[in-house]
Design a protein around this motif. Structure first.
Motif, PDB file in Angstrom:
ATOM      1  N   ILE A   1     -45.927   9.413  70.144  1.00 21.85           N
ATOM      2  CA  ILE A   1     -47.279   9.255  69.591  1.00 21.85           C
ATOM      3  C   ILE A   1     -47.456  10.167  68.381  1.00 21.85           C
ATOM      4  O   ILE A   1     -47.203  11.373  68.462  1.00 21.85           O
ATOM      5  CB  ILE A   1     -48.349   9.566  70.653  1.00 21.85           C
ATOM      6  CG1 ILE A   1     -48.267   8.558  71.793  1.00 21.85           C
ATOM      7  CG2 ILE A   1     -49.739   9.584  70.046  1.00 21.85           C
ATOM      8  CD1 ILE A   1     -49.187   8.880  72.959  1.00 21.85           C
ATOM      9  N   GLU A   2     -47.909   9.603  67.264  1.00 23.29           N
ATOM     10  CA  GLU A   2     -48.265  10.394  66.076  1.00 23.29           C
ATOM     11  C   GLU A   2     -49.731  10.785  66.180  1.00 23.29           C
ATOM     12  O   GLU A   2     -50.597   9.924  66.330  1.00 23.29           O
ATOM     13  CB  GLU A   2     -48.047   9.584  64.805  1.00 23.29           C
ATOM     14  CG  GLU A   2     -46.621   9.527  64.295  1.00 23.29           C
ATOM     15  CD  GLU A   2     -46.089  10.855  63.769  1.00 23.29           C
ATOM     16  OE1 GLU A   2     -46.891  11.654  63.245  1.00 23.29           O
ATOM     17  OE2 GLU A   2     -44.890  11.087  63.900  1.00 23.29           O
ATOM     18  N   VAL A   3     -50.014  12.065  66.107  1.00 28.06           N
ATOM     19  CA  VAL A   3     -51.388  12.551  66.205  1.00 28.06           C
ATOM     20  C   VAL A   3     -51.976  12.646  64.798  1.00 28.06           C
ATOM     21  O   VAL A   3     -51.482  13.403  63.961  1.00 28.06           O
ATOM     22  CB  VAL A   3     -51.442  13.924  66.900  1.00 28.06           C
ATOM     23  CG1 VAL A   3     -52.875  14.434  66.962  1.00 28.06           C
ATOM     24  CG2 VAL A   3     -50.854  13.830  68.304  1.00 28.06           C
ATOM     25  N   SER A   4     -53.027  11.882  64.552  1.00 26.65           N
ATOM     26  CA  SER A   4     -53.662  11.886  63.232  1.00 26.65           C
ATOM     27  C   SER A   4     -54.456  13.172  63.023  1.00 26.65           C
ATOM     28  O   SER A   4     -54.814  13.856  63.998  1.00 26.65           O
ATOM     29  CB  SER A   4     -54.592  10.680  63.094  1.00 26.65           C
ATOM     30  OG  SER A   4     -55.710  10.823  63.960  1.00 26.65           O
ATOM     31  N   PRO A   5     -54.768  13.517  61.767  1.00 27.94           N
ATOM     32  CA  PRO A   5     -55.557  14.736  61.513  1.00 27.94           C
ATOM     33  C   PRO A   5     -56.903  14.747  62.236  1.00 27.94           C
ATOM     34  O   PRO A   5     -57.309  15.782  62.766  1.00 27.94           O
ATOM     35  CB  PRO A   5     -55.748  14.716  59.988  1.00 27.94           C
ATOM     36  CG  PRO A   5     -54.547  13.972  59.479  1.00 27.94           C
ATOM     37  CD  PRO A   5     -54.278  12.917  60.508  1.00 27.94           C
ATOM     38  N   ALA A   6     -57.591  13.610  62.261  1.00 23.68           N
ATOM     39  CA  ALA A   6     -58.900  13.559  62.932  1.00 23.68           C
ATOM     40  C   ALA A   6     -58.753  13.827  64.424  1.00 23.68           C
ATOM     41  O   ALA A   6     -59.544  14.572  65.031  1.00 23.68           O
ATOM     42  CB  ALA A   6     -59.560  12.197  62.706  1.00 23.68           C
ATOM     43  N   ILE A   7     -57.736  13.242  65.048  1.00 27.50           N
ATOM     44  CA  ILE A   7     -57.502  13.459  66.476  1.00 27.50           C
ATOM     45  C   ILE A   7     -57.091  14.902  66.727  1.00 27.50           C
ATOM     46  O   ILE A   7     -57.464  15.516  67.734  1.00 27.50           O
ATOM     47  CB  ILE A   7     -56.424  12.495  66.998  1.00 27.50           C
ATOM     48  CG1 ILE A   7     -56.869  11.038  66.820  1.00 27.50           C
ATOM     49  CG2 ILE A   7     -56.114  12.773  68.459  1.00 27.50           C
ATOM     50  CD1 ILE A   7     -58.104  10.668  67.586  1.00 27.50           C
ATOM     51  N   ALA A   8     -56.314  15.477  65.792  1.00 29.07           N
ATOM     52  CA  ALA A   8     -55.892  16.881  65.935  1.00 29.07           C
ATOM     53  C   ALA A   8     -57.095  17.810  65.927  1.00 29.07           C
ATOM     54  O   ALA A   8     -57.180  18.742  66.735  1.00 29.07           O
ATOM     55  CB  ALA A   8     -54.920  17.253  64.815  1.00 29.07           C
ATOM     56  N   VAL A   9     -58.037  17.562  65.014  1.00 26.98           N
ATOM     57  CA  VAL A   9     -59.246  18.388  64.947  1.00 26.98           C
ATOM     58  C   VAL A   9     -60.044  18.262  66.236  1.00 26.98           C
ATOM     59  O   VAL A   9     -60.540  19.258  66.791  1.00 26.98           O
ATOM     60  CB  VAL A   9     -60.108  17.985  63.730  1.00 26.98           C
ATOM     61  CG1 VAL A   9     -61.470  18.675  63.781  1.00 26.98           C
ATOM     62  CG2 VAL A   9     -59.394  18.340  62.431  1.00 26.98           C
ATOM     63  N   ALA A  10     -60.163  17.030  66.748  1.00 28.26           N
ATOM     64  CA  ALA A  10     -60.879  16.825  68.008  1.00 28.26           C
ATOM     65  C   ALA A  10     -60.191  17.577  69.138  1.00 28.26           C
ATOM     66  O   ALA A  10     -60.842  18.189  69.989  1.00 28.26           O
ATOM     67  CB  ALA A  10     -60.944  15.334  68.332  1.00 28.26           C
ATOM     68  N   GLY A  11     -58.857  17.562  69.141  1.00 26.28           N
ATOM     69  CA  GLY A  11     -58.111  18.284  70.167  1.00 26.28           C
ATOM     70  C   GLY A  11     -58.368  19.775  70.112  1.00 26.28           C
ATOM     71  O   GLY A  11     -58.533  20.427  71.153  1.00 26.28           O
ATOM     72  N   ILE A  12     -58.397  20.337  68.905  1.00 30.66           N
ATOM     73  CA  ILE A  12     -58.657  21.774  68.739  1.00 30.66           C
ATOM     74  C   ILE A  12     -60.040  22.132  69.290  1.00 30.66           C
ATOM     75  O   ILE A  12     -60.204  23.110  70.027  1.00 30.66           O
ATOM     76  CB  ILE A  12     -58.559  22.178  67.262  1.00 30.66           C
ATOM     77  CG1 ILE A  12     -57.116  22.036  66.760  1.00 30.66           C
ATOM     78  CG2 ILE A  12     -59.042  23.617  67.050  1.00 30.66           C
ATOM     79  CD1 ILE A  12     -56.985  22.165  65.249  1.00 30.66           C
ATOM     80  N   LEU A  13     -61.036  21.317  68.945  1.00 33.54           N
ATOM     81  CA  LEU A  13     -62.403  21.606  69.374  1.00 33.54           C
ATOM     82  C   LEU A  13     -62.548  21.485  70.884  1.00 33.54           C
ATOM     83  O   LEU A  13     -63.154  22.349  71.529  1.00 33.54           O
ATOM     84  CB  LEU A  13     -63.384  20.670  68.664  1.00 33.54           C
ATOM     85  CG  LEU A  13     -63.491  20.851  67.141  1.00 33.54           C
ATOM     86  CD1 LEU A  13     -64.422  19.807  66.537  1.00 33.54           C
ATOM     87  CD2 LEU A  13     -63.979  22.252  66.793  1.00 33.54           C
ATOM     88  N   ILE A  14     -61.994  20.426  71.463  1.00 31.62           N
ATOM     89  CA  ILE A  14     -62.114  20.243  72.911  1.00 31.62           C
ATOM     90  C   ILE A  14     -61.342  21.325  73.659  1.00 31.62           C
ATOM     91  O   ILE A  14     -61.820  21.881  74.653  1.00 31.62           O
ATOM     92  CB  ILE A  14     -61.621  18.835  73.316  1.00 31.62           C
ATOM     93  CG1 ILE A  14     -62.636  17.803  72.847  1.00 31.62           C
ATOM     94  CG2 ILE A  14     -61.414  18.734  74.816  1.00 31.62           C
ATOM     95  CD1 ILE A  14     -62.321  16.395  73.240  1.00 31.62           C
ATOM     96  N   ALA A  15     -60.150  21.660  73.163  1.00 33.44           N
ATOM     97  CA  ALA A  15     -59.362  22.721  73.803  1.00 33.44           C
ATOM     98  C   ALA A  15     -60.122  24.037  73.775  1.00 33.44           C
ATOM     99  O   ALA A  15     -60.105  24.801  74.753  1.00 33.44           O
ATOM    100  CB  ALA A  15     -58.018  22.867  73.102  1.00 33.44           C
ATOM    101  N   SER A  16     -60.811  24.315  72.664  1.00 36.05           N
ATOM    102  CA  SER A  16     -61.559  25.563  72.535  1.00 36.05           C
ATOM    103  C   SER A  16     -62.780  25.569  73.443  1.00 36.05           C
ATOM    104  O   SER A  16     -63.059  26.569  74.115  1.00 36.05           O
ATOM    105  CB  SER A  16     -61.982  25.770  71.074  1.00 36.05           C
ATOM    106  OG  SER A  16     -60.852  25.842  70.228  1.00 36.05           O
ATOM    107  N   VAL A  17     -63.513  24.462  73.476  1.00 40.11           N
ATOM    108  CA  VAL A  17     -64.719  24.393  74.308  1.00 40.11           C
ATOM    109  C   VAL A  17     -64.358  24.539  75.780  1.00 40.11           C
ATOM    110  O   VAL A  17     -64.977  25.305  76.521  1.00 40.11           O
ATOM    111  CB  VAL A  17     -65.469  23.064  74.068  1.00 40.11           C
ATOM    112  CG1 VAL A  17     -66.537  22.848  75.140  1.00 40.11           C
ATOM    113  CG2 VAL A  17     -66.119  23.069  72.696  1.00 40.11           C
ATOM    114  N   ILE A  18     -63.344  23.803  76.216  1.00 38.72           N
ATOM    115  CA  ILE A  18     -62.958  23.848  77.627  1.00 38.72           C
ATOM    116  C   ILE A  18     -62.447  25.237  77.997  1.00 38.72           C
ATOM    117  O   ILE A  18     -62.740  25.764  79.070  1.00 38.72           O
ATOM    118  CB  ILE A  18     -61.909  22.764  77.929  1.00 38.72           C
ATOM    119  CG1 ILE A  18     -62.574  21.386  77.882  1.00 38.72           C
ATOM    120  CG2 ILE A  18     -61.245  22.989  79.286  1.00 38.72           C
ATOM    121  CD1 ILE A  18     -61.633  20.231  78.087  1.00 38.72           C
TER     122      ILE A  18
END
Length: 428
Positions: free
Chosen positions: A340-357
């Motif tokens: 799976i190639e992770v797009s920049p938008a998905i990467a940003v979402a991952g960073i935010l969700i990882a930080s919030v959780i």
């Protein structure tokens, strides 16, 4: 969290959750035994029904593990975020601490999002590792386009979002829900918190029962992997442990930068002062057990007792410095397994969700926070969660770096908060 080191019972007071543990040594042994049995079975021409039975047993255990993710994450998000909001109202020291926590998590997540794809390109996943995805449904792993991703941030039906495990809108909803609870009259807020507290405890009891039979489930899953991948499974596990640990090392080194820069502490002085706490962290794999040693390290650095006695216990409860970096590392590794190639938008979402959780997670054993913290990130990024059931069996190795990084960063953040508060009269 998760993450994520073995901190034992979670939270304090009305935020306390039941304490459960994974039989770590037995589960790790089951992983090795399952892989060896699978390799031997493939070499000796074991009948096909053995793999089918192993797949059934492993699949049932995996589904039982997955079914608790959504309600448990909802409970922990609400309880953890409310606790953070209440802590931020205590005073300037708490607000400075939380601001530093947010910066550390975002920095760790951003580093992983850049470094992991580069590392996995330079040092690809070993051949045969794709067998870790043997239990993955064919429709898992589809990454949405940018416009679809933006449209998915808000769901008109939160029940439907939960049924579809749509973690982005769920996370946004429960963040707003937690903030709203703090604006209610105290009696209404307490009743809602009581519900989420009970929900979290019920889910933890259920996941505790599931993890009690983890050796059987992991053995069954590992058997199937061994049959398909042979010795490549061992190479993949070693490769994964090394790369995931490297992401935690970034946070570990960042702690020294924060201590030297914001804490205005000499590197040698900080290294000597924090060494006893690091030794306890490595020997116990527990931030909670390291708390007395961290307080001692703060005293060696000459930090105010009022600051250390406020910041460090709170950090043990709500701060997992390595979580965003190392949890995202796991997700990126699974994405590489799945191609799976992770797009920049998905990467940003991952960073935010990882930080919030991570910032909202009350203290849980590492085995629990591994699944609870990483599962939602993977689901939000369109990455399969199934390999987590096997990777949790080797988490005892990366968890050494998680605990070491968390303890070191806790002391570094305390020094930074103390130096920033120098000259003020507000102790907390």
């Amino acid at each position: 969290m998760l993450d994520n080191d073995n901190t034992g019972a979670g939270g304090q007071g009305k935020f306390a959750l039941v304490s459960i543990r994974l039989p770590v040594a037995l589960t790790f042994a089951a992983l090795i035994a399952g892989l060896v049995a699978g390799i031997a079975g493939a070499a000796l021409g074991a009948p096909g029904w053995t793999s089918e039975i192993a797949s059934l047993v492993g699949g049932l255990w995996l589904r039982a593990l997955q079914m608790t993710i959504i309600p448990l994450v909802a409970a922990l998000l609400v309880l953890g975020l409310v606790q953070m909001i209440l802590a931020s109202r205590v005073g300037t020291v708490a607000r400075r601490m939380i601001a530093l926590m947010v910066v550390v998590q975002l920095a760790g997540g951003a580093f992983t999002s850049v470094a992991m794809p580069a590392l996995l390109k330079a040092f690809p996943v070993p051949e045969g590792a794709s067998a870790f995805l043997a239990q993955t449904p064919a429709d898992v792993g589809e990454v949405p386009a940018v416009l679809d991703f933006m449209a998915s941030l808000v769901s008109p039906n939160i029940i439907a979002a939960a049924a579809e495990t749509a973690m982005l809108p769920l996370t946004i909803f429960f963040v707003m829900f937690a903030v709203a609870i703090t604006r209610l009259p105290q009696d209404q807020g307490d009743r809602l918190l009581g519900f989420f507290h009970a929900l979290g405890n019920v889910m933890l009891l259920i996941i505790g029962w599931v993890l009690a039979i983890a050796p059987a489930g992991v053995f069954a899953l590992a058997y199937g992997v061994g049959v398909q991948s042979g010795g490549g499974a061992f190479a993949a596990l070693g490769h994964y442990v090394l790369i995931a640990t490297m992401m935690g090392t970034f946070v570990f080194l960042l702690a020294y930068v924060i201590a030297a820069g914001l804490g205005r502490t000499g590197l040698m002085s900080f290294t000597k002062a924090v060494l006893p706490a690091q030794a306890v962290a490595l020997s116990t794999q527990s931030s909670l057990a390291s708390l007395p040693a961290m307080l001692d390290s703060a005293g060696r650095l000459g930090l105010k007792a009022s600051t250390a006695e406020f910041v460090l216990p709170l950090a043990v409860v709500i701060f997992r410095a390595t979580s965003a970096a190392m949890n995202l590392a796991v997700v990126y590794y699974i994405a590489a397994l799945a191609g799976i190639e992770v797009s920049p938008a998905i990467a940003v979402a991952g960073i935010l969700i990882a930080s919030v959780i991570s910032l909202s997670a009350v203290s849980l054993p590492g085995s629990i926070s591994f699944v609870v913290s990483i599962g939602p990130i993977a689901l939000a990024m369109g990455v399969p969660v199934e390999p987590l059931a096997l990777l949790v069996a080797v988490e005892m190795l990366p968890d050494l770096m998680r605990t070491l990084g968390n303890v070191t960063m806790n002391v570094a953040v305390t020094s930074a908060v103390d130096r920033a508060a120098a000259g003020t009269q507000e102790p907390a």
